[in-house]
Design an enzyme around this catalytic site. Structure first.
Site, PDB file in Angstrom:
ATOM      1  CB  SER A  30       7.044 -41.975  -0.730  1.00  0.00           C
ATOM      2  OG  SER A  30       6.989 -42.457  -2.121  1.00  0.00           O
ATOM      3  CD  GLU A  76      -1.713  -1.904   1.950  1.00  0.00           C
ATOM      4  OE1 GLU A  76      -0.180  -2.774   2.157  1.00  0.00           O
ATOM      5  OE2 GLU A  76      -2.427  -2.626   2.935  1.00  0.00           O
ATOM      6  N   GLY A 111      13.673 -37.007  -3.846  1.00  0.00           N
ATOM      7  CA  GLY A 111      13.215 -37.935  -4.864  1.00  0.00           C
ATOM      8  C   GLY A 111      11.728 -39.080  -4.463  1.00  0.00           C
TER       9      GLY A 111
HETATM   10  N1  NAP Z   1      12.730 -36.640 -13.066  1.00  0.00           N
HETATM   11  C1  NAP Z   1      12.385 -36.300 -11.545  1.00  0.00           C
HETATM   12  O1  NAP Z   1      11.514 -35.685 -11.376  1.00  0.00           O
HETATM   13  C2  NAP Z   1      12.647 -36.627 -10.279  1.00  0.00           C
HETATM   14  C3  NAP Z   1      12.847 -35.647  -9.620  1.00  0.00           C
HETATM   15  C4  NAP Z   1      14.215 -36.337  -8.211  1.00  0.00           C
HETATM   16  C5  NAP Z   1      14.827 -37.488  -7.860  1.00  0.00           C
HETATM   17  N2  NAP Z   1      14.919 -37.694  -9.536  1.00  0.00           N
HETATM   18  C6  NAP Z   1      15.183 -39.591  -9.665  1.00  0.00           C
HETATM   19  O2  NAP Z   1      15.024 -40.318  -8.143  1.00  0.00           O
HETATM   20  C7  NAP Z   1      16.117 -40.822  -8.192  1.00  0.00           C
HETATM   21  C8  NAP Z   1      16.625 -40.704  -6.050  1.00  0.00           C
HETATM   22  O3  NAP Z   1      15.379 -40.497  -5.427  1.00  0.00           O
HETATM   23  P1  NAP Z   1      15.737 -42.082  -4.288  1.00  0.00           P
HETATM   24  O4  NAP Z   1      14.246 -42.640  -3.866  1.00  0.00           O
HETATM   25  O5  NAP Z   1      16.629 -42.290  -4.249  1.00  0.00           O
HETATM   26  O6  NAP Z   1      16.735 -41.029  -3.312  1.00  0.00           O
HETATM   27  P2  NAP Z   1      15.178 -39.100  -2.399  1.00  0.00           P
HETATM   28  O7  NAP Z   1      13.590 -39.253  -2.059  1.00  0.00           O
HETATM   29  O8  NAP Z   1      16.065 -37.956  -2.656  1.00  0.00           O
HETATM   30  O9  NAP Z   1      15.927 -39.767  -1.143  1.00  0.00           O
HETATM   31  C9  NAP Z   1      16.075 -40.673  -0.294  1.00  0.00           C
HETATM   32  C10 NAP Z   1      16.751 -40.623   1.287  1.00  0.00           C
HETATM   33  O10 NAP Z   1      15.870 -39.461   1.654  1.00  0.00           O
HETATM   34  C11 NAP Z   1      15.451 -38.888   2.752  1.00  0.00           C
HETATM   35  N3  NAP Z   1      14.436 -39.826   3.696  1.00  0.00           N
HETATM   36  C12 NAP Z   1      12.971 -40.329   2.402  1.00  0.00           C
HETATM   37  N4  NAP Z   1      12.059 -40.162   3.419  1.00  0.00           N
HETATM   38  C13 NAP Z   1      13.027 -39.296   4.852  1.00  0.00           C
HETATM   39  C14 NAP Z   1      12.125 -39.575   5.904  1.00  0.00           C
HETATM   40  N5  NAP Z   1      10.137 -39.415   6.378  1.00  0.00           N
HETATM   41  N6  NAP Z   1      12.819 -38.648   7.146  1.00  0.00           N
HETATM   42  C15 NAP Z   1      13.593 -38.650   6.842  1.00  0.00           C
HETATM   43  N7  NAP Z   1      14.726 -38.716   5.651  1.00  0.00           N
HETATM   44  C16 NAP Z   1      13.620 -39.339   4.348  1.00  0.00           C
HETATM   45  C17 NAP Z   1      16.785 -40.617   3.299  1.00  0.00           C
HETATM   46  O11 NAP Z   1      18.016 -40.301   3.504  1.00  0.00           O
HETATM   47  P3  NAP Z   1      18.725 -41.152   4.403  1.00  0.00           P
HETATM   48  O12 NAP Z   1      18.400 -42.474   3.831  1.00  0.00           O
HETATM   49  O13 NAP Z   1      20.188 -40.167   4.730  1.00  0.00           O
HETATM   50  O14 NAP Z   1      18.204 -40.808   6.004  1.00  0.00           O
HETATM   51  C18 NAP Z   1      16.255 -41.548   2.522  1.00  0.00           C
HETATM   52  O15 NAP Z   1      17.318 -42.369   1.581  1.00  0.00           O
HETATM   53  C19 NAP Z   1      17.170 -39.891  -8.814  1.00  0.00           C
HETATM   54  O16 NAP Z   1      17.769 -41.495  -9.644  1.00  0.00           O
HETATM   55  C20 NAP Z   1      17.056 -39.492  -9.540  1.00  0.00           C
HETATM   56  O17 NAP Z   1      17.452 -39.307 -10.326  1.00  0.00           O
HETATM   57  C21 NAP Z   1      13.906 -38.019 -10.517  1.00  0.00           C
END
Ligand code: NAP
Length: 344
Positions: A285, A62, A280
């Site tokens: 999730s 404003e 990811g």
């Molecule tokens: N196309 C797209 O839009 C896109 C975007 C992003 C990523 N990606 C792909 O996705 C892949 C990675 O996915 P990802 O599932 O392996 O890894 P992520 O989801 O990036 O990371 C998983 C990690 O996040 C942490 N985490 C998850 N839930 C948690 C919670 N409730 N509390 C605390 N920490 C939590 C844990 O870490 P800690 O184990 O260290 O505790 C877990 O191991 C890659 O290949 C990437 O290229 C694609």
């Protein structure tokens, strides 16, 4: 305070669209304050001032609009996306500034939910101004920049948007893990512009290790946007002990939180109101299971994989009737890709 002829309804609506555009233009720059837009119409209903919230500690919308209007504000109408504040924080109350400028009428879109700032509409009405709350116009391409901030006040945590890029058949990476690039140039440029409007970008440690992302907001020519969101990693694994991975994040700096809940508490305390979760699948999730996703930005590319990594990495529910549902807010064509925006 003689009876002023009300400005035409069409004039009031287009002024509101202008005010919403002004507010939208400062998204990402105002937190923890709301990105508000304001328009001043003179007594004839002509726009004589437009303003938007300045960075914290500086002028509210404003005040910016009143400064632009100067003397032409007298007898005019202020159209604002948020009820003018009524408290003296780091800046003076906007309600008093509007009264002092001789404004005769005020239209506002959202009531102020903030208990310390509320009361502006009542103060303006008590001073004899014609005050009314108006509804959002049904104009294409005008988004309500205050939605994340309003939710953050209600929930006392940042508004969360989950973003992902997927193939037409719902995959985010091929079976060999390749995911660059599913979408085309226009979609990727849109993502960068979107990052510049957020307070933080959040990823899981899995993505930090797999992709070595920079999580910066860049212009199409590769240069950095003025506003860079905070870079946030969630998970317990130590990125600093990871050898030759996550180099970009280590170079640029990042914050790490051990859980989703602690990340949102910490980011809110540091002033973040609007954050983007970029994956990811594991982290996406976790946010959905915790019911902490307020909006989804789904970029869909005309690519088919048949198998690969999904947007999520586990079942959220056992049966369809229990699945979380979102409603579609906007669909935007970006070259061959489509961005679909959903809200909870
Ligand atoms: N196309 C797209 O839009 C896109 C975007 C992003 C990523 N990606 C792909 O996705 C892949 C990675 O996915 P990802 O599932 O392996 O890894 P992520 O989801 O990036 O990371 C998983 C990690 O996040 C942490 N985490 C998850 N839930 C948690 C919670 N409730 N509390 C605390 N920490 C939590 C844990 O870490 P800690 O184990 O260290 O505790 C877990 O191991 C890659 O290949 C990437 O290229 C694609």
């Amino acid at each position: 305070m003689g009876a002023k002829p009300a400005i035409a309804e069409s004039v009031a609506r287009s002024a509101l669209v202008e005010a919403m555009r002004a507010g939208d233009s400062v998204r990402g720059l105002t937190s923890p304050n709301p990105p508000v837009g304001a328009v001043i119409l003179n007594a004839e209903g002509e726009i004589v001032g437009v303003g938007a919230t300045q960075p914290p500690g500086s002028a509210h919308a404003e005040i910016m609009a009143l400064r632009a209007a100067g003397e032409r504000a007298r007898g005019g109408t202020a159209v604002v996306t948020l009820e003018p504040c009524n408290h003296t924080g780091r800046t003076g109350p906007c309600s008093q500034a509007l009264i002092a400028a001789g404004i005769a009428a005020v239209d506002y879109l959202h009531a102020d939910p903030n208990p310390v700032a509320t009361g502006g509409a009542a103060a303006l009405a008590a001073a004899g101004l014609k005050v009314r709350q108006v509804s959002a116009p049904d104009a294409a391409g005008v988004s309500d920049a205050l939605i994340p901030w309003l939710l953050s006040v209600r929930e006392q945590r940042p508004h969360v948007t989950l973003k992902f890029a997927q193939t037409l058949d719902g995959f985010t990476a091929a079976i060999d893990g390749t995911s660059q690039w599913i979408t085309g140039t226009q979609a990727r440029q849109w993502v960068h512009a979107d990052r510049a409007r957020r307070d933080a970008i959040i990823i899981g440690t899995g993505t930090a290790f797999a992709d070595d992302p920079s999580l910066t907001a860049r212009y199409p020519d590769g240069s950095l946007s003025e506003h860079q969101p905070r870079r946030v990693v969630i998970g317990r694994r130590d990125l600093t002990a990871a050898g030759d991975v996550a180099r970009n994040l280590r170079r640029l700096g990042y914050e790490q939180y051990p859980s989703v809940e602690e990340a949102l508490v910490g980011l809110y305390a540091e002033g973040a109101r609007d954050v983007l979760v970029e994956g990811g699948a594991g982290l996406a999730s976790a946010f959905l299971e915790a019911d902490l996703v307020d909006a989804i930005s789904a970029y869909v590319a005309p690519v088919l994989l048949g198998a690969g990594r999904g947007v999520l990495d586990r079942a959220l529910v056992q049966t369809l009737a229990l699945a979380p549902r979102f409603h579609r807010v906007e669909t935007i064509a970006l070259g061959e890709d489509v961005l679909i925006e959903y809200a909870r």
